[in-house]
Design a protein around this motif. Structure first.
Motif, short mmCIF file in Angstrom:
data_model
loop_
_atom_site.label_atom_id
_atom_site.label_comp_id
_atom_site.label_asym_id
_atom_site.label_seq_id
_atom_site.Cartn_x
_atom_site.Cartn_y
_atom_site.Cartn_z
N GLN A 191 0.92 -1.34 0.03
CA GLN A 191 -0.06 -0.24 -0.08
C GLN A 191 1.03 1.26 0.10
O GLN A 191 0.33 2.04 -0.59
N THR A 192 2.06 1.11 0.83
CA THR A 192 2.98 2.15 0.73
C THR A 192 3.54 2.63 -0.44
O THR A 192 3.55 3.77 -1.04
N LEU A 193 4.08 1.52 -1.53
CA LEU A 193 4.62 1.68 -2.71
C LEU A 193 3.42 2.23 -3.60
O LEU A 193 3.90 2.81 -4.66
N ALA A 194 2.27 1.74 -3.33
CA ALA A 194 1.36 2.15 -4.36
C ALA A 194 0.91 3.78 -4.18
O ALA A 194 0.76 4.34 -5.24
N ALA A 195 1.05 4.21 -2.87
CA ALA A 195 0.98 5.71 -2.94
C ALA A 195 2.39 6.45 -2.98
O ALA A 195 2.29 7.78 -3.65
N LEU A 196 3.32 5.84 -2.87
CA LEU A 196 4.81 6.45 -2.96
C LEU A 196 5.92 5.28 -3.57
O LEU A 196 6.38 4.95 -2.80
N PRO A 197 5.79 5.19 -4.95
CA PRO A 197 6.73 4.07 -5.72
C PRO A 197 7.87 4.28 -5.25
O PRO A 197 8.63 3.37 -5.55
N ASN A 198 8.50 5.52 -4.86
CA ASN A 198 10.02 5.43 -4.58
C ASN A 198 10.47 5.22 -3.10
O ASN A 198 11.39 5.20 -2.73
N ALA A 199 9.39 4.59 -2.47
CA ALA A 199 9.49 4.07 -0.94
C ALA A 199 10.64 3.35 -0.81
O ALA A 199 11.40 3.49 0.25
N GLY A 200 11.01 2.40 -1.68
CA GLY A 200 11.82 1.25 -1.54
C GLY A 200 13.23 1.90 -1.75
O GLY A 200 14.16 1.73 -0.92
N ALA A 201 13.38 2.71 -2.80
CA ALA A 201 14.51 3.35 -2.86
C ALA A 201 15.00 4.37 -1.93
O ALA A 201 16.09 4.13 -1.54
N ILE A 202 13.81 4.98 -1.24
CA ILE A 202 14.35 5.87 -0.19
C ILE A 202 14.90 5.22 1.09
O ILE A 202 15.93 5.51 1.73
N ALA A 203 13.92 4.03 1.26
CA ALA A 203 14.68 3.15 2.46
C ALA A 203 15.90 2.67 2.24
O ALA A 203 16.86 2.67 3.15
#
Length: 222
Positions: A48-60
């Motif tokens: 759900q986080t990635l759907a709202a913020l696709p770059n979330a994995g890269a940020i982490a």
């Protein structure tokens, strides 16, 4: 029946309910990092986080990579041998103690977090080099005095000082206030993926500062 104290002389630890049926922020972050210490509820929340913020994995991942580079600088170039990691998060290899003890096996690391779930995972998964030490304390960043007075910290390390300020970060200038009175190590305060990068993640060459909106810096006393 009496329960013995742990090896640090602290009061006996009570069992921790890991609440695996509901998402937990630290475990969701672990999912974004590609870790394995998570459960279906955490993975669903990460999706759900990635759907709202696709770059979330890269940020982490870039946030974690900055920590690794900064730790290597401190142990290799600055000669630091004692580390206090506040806001530990779920163990993700390489962990702080693995990074610094690879260069200095005698290095000592204290992990602190205010979340008992995080510390339960930390105690289970963090193993120090035999020539060094690690310890784990439940404490809050907003109460630095309690961290510095904790007996576990004093058992493992000495001469720690804490300095910080409450910053509601909305701009680079506001983040820079956190480093007031400290000397910033080159390249100063910058977004995490531009702080002494040693590898380039696929796609990173085209990232703007807005793609990875995290500022990072390393400061030291004069």
């Amino acid at each position: 029946m009496a329960v013995p104290e742990d090896w640090m002389g602290a009061p006996p630890r009570q069992p921790v309910d890991l609440h695996t049926d509901r998402p937990h922020a630290a475990r969701v972050y672990d999912v974004l990092l590609g870790g394995k210490t998570n459960y279906p509820a955490d993975r669903e929340a990460a999706e759900q986080t990635l759907a709202a913020l696709p770059n979330a994995g890269a940020i982490a991942r870039q946030n974690r990579a900055f920590m690794q580079r900064a730790a290597r600088h401190l142990v290799s170039e600055a000669g630091i041998r004692q580390f206090l990691d506040i806001g530990t998060g779920i163990p993700t290899s390489p962990n702080l103690h693995e990074i610094v003890q690879a260069t200095a096996p005698q290095a000592r690391v204290v992990y602190a977090d205010n979340d008992p779930i995080v510390l339960a995972h930390s105690r289970a998964l963090h193993t120090s080099h035999p020539h060094g030490r690690t310890a784990y304390i439940q404490a809050d960043l907003c109460r630095p005095g309690e961290i510095l007075r904790n007996p576990a910290l004093r058992e493992v390390s000495d001469n720690f000082e804490a300095k910080g300020s409450h910053v509601n970060a909305r701009s680079k200038g506001e983040v820079l206030r956190f480093f007031h009175g400290l000397d910033l190590v080159d390249p100063g305060l910058t977004v995490v993926h531009r702080w002494r990068p040693d590898t380039v993640e696929v796609g990173a060459a085209g990232w703007s500062d807005a793609d990875i909106p995290l500022y990072a810096g390393l400061g030291r006393t004069s």
